[in-house]
Design an enzyme around this catalytic site. Structure first.
Site, short mmCIF file in Angstrom:
data_model
loop_
_atom_site.label_atom_id
_atom_site.label_comp_id
_atom_site.label_asym_id
_atom_site.label_seq_id
_atom_site.Cartn_x
_atom_site.Cartn_y
_atom_site.Cartn_z
N GLY A 1 -3.14 3.89 7.25
CA GLY A 1 -2.65 2.80 6.59
C GLY A 1 -1.34 2.15 6.46
CD GLU B 1 -0.90 6.08 -0.02
OE1 GLU B 1 -1.26 5.19 0.43
OE2 GLU B 1 -1.25 7.24 -0.35
CG ASP B 2 -2.41 1.99 2.59
OD1 ASP B 2 -2.38 2.74 1.72
OD2 ASP B 2 -3.38 1.89 3.32
CG ASP C 1 -8.42 1.50 -5.29
OD1 ASP C 1 -8.51 0.12 -5.66
OD2 ASP C 1 -9.56 1.78 -4.90
CB SER C 2 -9.01 5.41 -8.18
OG SER C 2 -8.70 6.22 -7.19
N GLY C 3 -5.66 5.67 -7.68
CA GLY C 3 -4.59 6.77 -7.92
C GLY C 3 -4.92 7.95 -7.52
CB THR D 1 -6.06 9.57 -2.46
OG1 THR D 1 -7.32 8.94 -2.40
CG2 THR D 1 -5.80 10.43 -1.25
CG LEU D 2 -0.19 8.66 -4.49
CD1 LEU D 2 -0.02 8.83 -3.02
CD2 LEU D 2 0.20 6.92 -5.06
CE LYS E 1 -7.17 -3.63 -4.17
NZ LYS E 1 -8.55 -3.44 -3.69
CG PHE F 1 -11.68 -4.51 0.19
CD1 PHE F 1 -11.76 -3.12 0.15
CD2 PHE F 1 -11.57 -4.76 1.77
CE1 PHE F 1 -11.63 -2.01 0.85
CE2 PHE F 1 -11.58 -3.71 2.54
CZ PHE F 1 -11.54 -2.27 2.44
CG ASP G 1 -9.40 0.56 7.23
OD1 ASP G 1 -8.85 1.04 6.70
OD2 ASP G 1 -10.63 0.90 7.36
NE ARG H 1 -6.59 1.84 10.62
CZ ARG H 1 -6.90 2.02 9.17
NH1 ARG H 1 -6.02 2.02 8.44
NH2 ARG H 1 -7.75 2.91 9.06
P1 IMP Z 1 -7.40 5.87 -4.25
O1 IMP Z 1 -6.21 5.38 -4.90
O2 IMP Z 1 -7.53 7.40 -4.17
O3 IMP Z 1 -8.79 5.28 -4.93
O4 IMP Z 1 -7.45 5.50 -2.62
C1 IMP Z 1 -6.67 4.51 -2.16
C2 IMP Z 1 -7.03 4.42 -0.56
O5 IMP Z 1 -8.11 3.49 -0.83
C3 IMP Z 1 -6.02 3.69 0.13
O6 IMP Z 1 -4.98 4.41 0.73
C4 IMP Z 1 -6.80 2.97 1.32
O7 IMP Z 1 -7.17 3.51 2.27
C5 IMP Z 1 -8.29 2.66 0.42
N1 IMP Z 1 -7.99 1.20 -0.15
C6 IMP Z 1 -8.03 1.00 -1.50
N2 IMP Z 1 -8.08 -0.29 -1.56
C7 IMP Z 1 -8.07 -1.03 -0.47
C8 IMP Z 1 -8.22 -2.47 -0.12
O8 IMP Z 1 -8.13 -3.21 -0.75
N3 IMP Z 1 -8.36 -2.60 1.40
C9 IMP Z 1 -8.14 -1.56 2.13
N4 IMP Z 1 -8.33 -0.24 1.87
C10 IMP Z 1 -8.12 0.09 0.34
MG MG Z 2 -8.96 2.99 4.55
#
Ligand code: IMP
Ligand code: MG
Length: 173
Positions: A42, A97-98, A101-103, A105-106, A129, A150, A157, A163
């Site tokens: 991403g 990072e692109d 979201d929840s944070g 993975t990061l 977000k 989303f 994607d 993308r």
């Molecule tokens: P998280 O912060 O661990 O929940 O996951 C983040 C990942 O979820 C990002 O790197 C994206 O790959 C994917 N993601 C979260 N929100 C979106 C969205 O709105 N569109 C597309 N991918 C998203």
């Molecule tokens: Mg993705």
């Protein structure tokens, strides 16, 4: 294709914001160099555009992660699918990072990287977000804070599609 995409952030605004982030990073690290880590897939478009706007020396490396989890909820237990090519010890690292979201993975990824003893470790994201945050993460450079929708485009994607859109949009059916 067939999906209707509503533009959330037009191309010109994304470009302007990336130029601004590039200026800030160049100032903050003036006299030094930065090692950008692009989290595939991403972040690839954002990383390339940002790197072009940084005026101090830049090196690049790439990694790819997958997070174990059920359905759409990421567990935050990160599996490195492709690791970095080079060590980061002693370097000024910025993770690109692109979207945050929840944070989950990061925060896991940052733990893995900080254990490798970089001189500094910063985080730069195109989109954030904040309403979705489950695990707090400290973001050093944010492009845009967006509502909980989303989004696709600029590297993001839906089912691996969209993308390559040069703007950030929302799918409307
Ligand atoms: P998280 O912060 O661990 O929940 O996951 C983040 C990942 O979820 C990002 O790197 C994206 O790959 C994917 N993601 C979260 N929100 C979106 C969205 O709105 N569109 C597309 N991918 C998203
Ligand atoms: Mg993705």
């Amino acid at each position: 294709m067939g999906d209707n995409i509503r533009v959330m952030i037009p191309e010109e605004e994304v470009d302007q914001k990336i130029a601004e982030l590039g200026r800030r990073i160049s100032e903050d690290y003036a006299g030094s160099s930065v090692h950008l880590i692009c989290v595939l897939k991403g972040s690839i478009f954002f990383t390339c555009e940002l790197a072009k706007r940084i005026t101090i020396p830049v090196t690049l490396d790439f990694m790819s992660c997958s997070s174990y989890g059920s359905g759409t909820v990421s567990s935050g237990v990160v599996k490195i699918v492709k690791d970095l090519d080079e060590p980061i010890e002693g370097r000024h690292v910025i993770v690109i990072e692109d979207i945050i979201d929840s944070g989950r993975t990061l925060s896991n990824l940052l733990q893995i990287l900080s254990a490798r003893k970089p001189a500094s470790l910063a985080l730069c994201t195109l989109l954030d977000k904040p309403d979705r945050r489950v695990i707090p993460v400290e973001v050093d450079y944010t492009g845009f804070e967006i509502p909980d929708e989303f989004v696709v485009g600029y590297g993001l994607d839906y089912d691996q599609k969209y993308r390559n859109l040069p703007y950030v949009g929302v799918i409307e059916n």
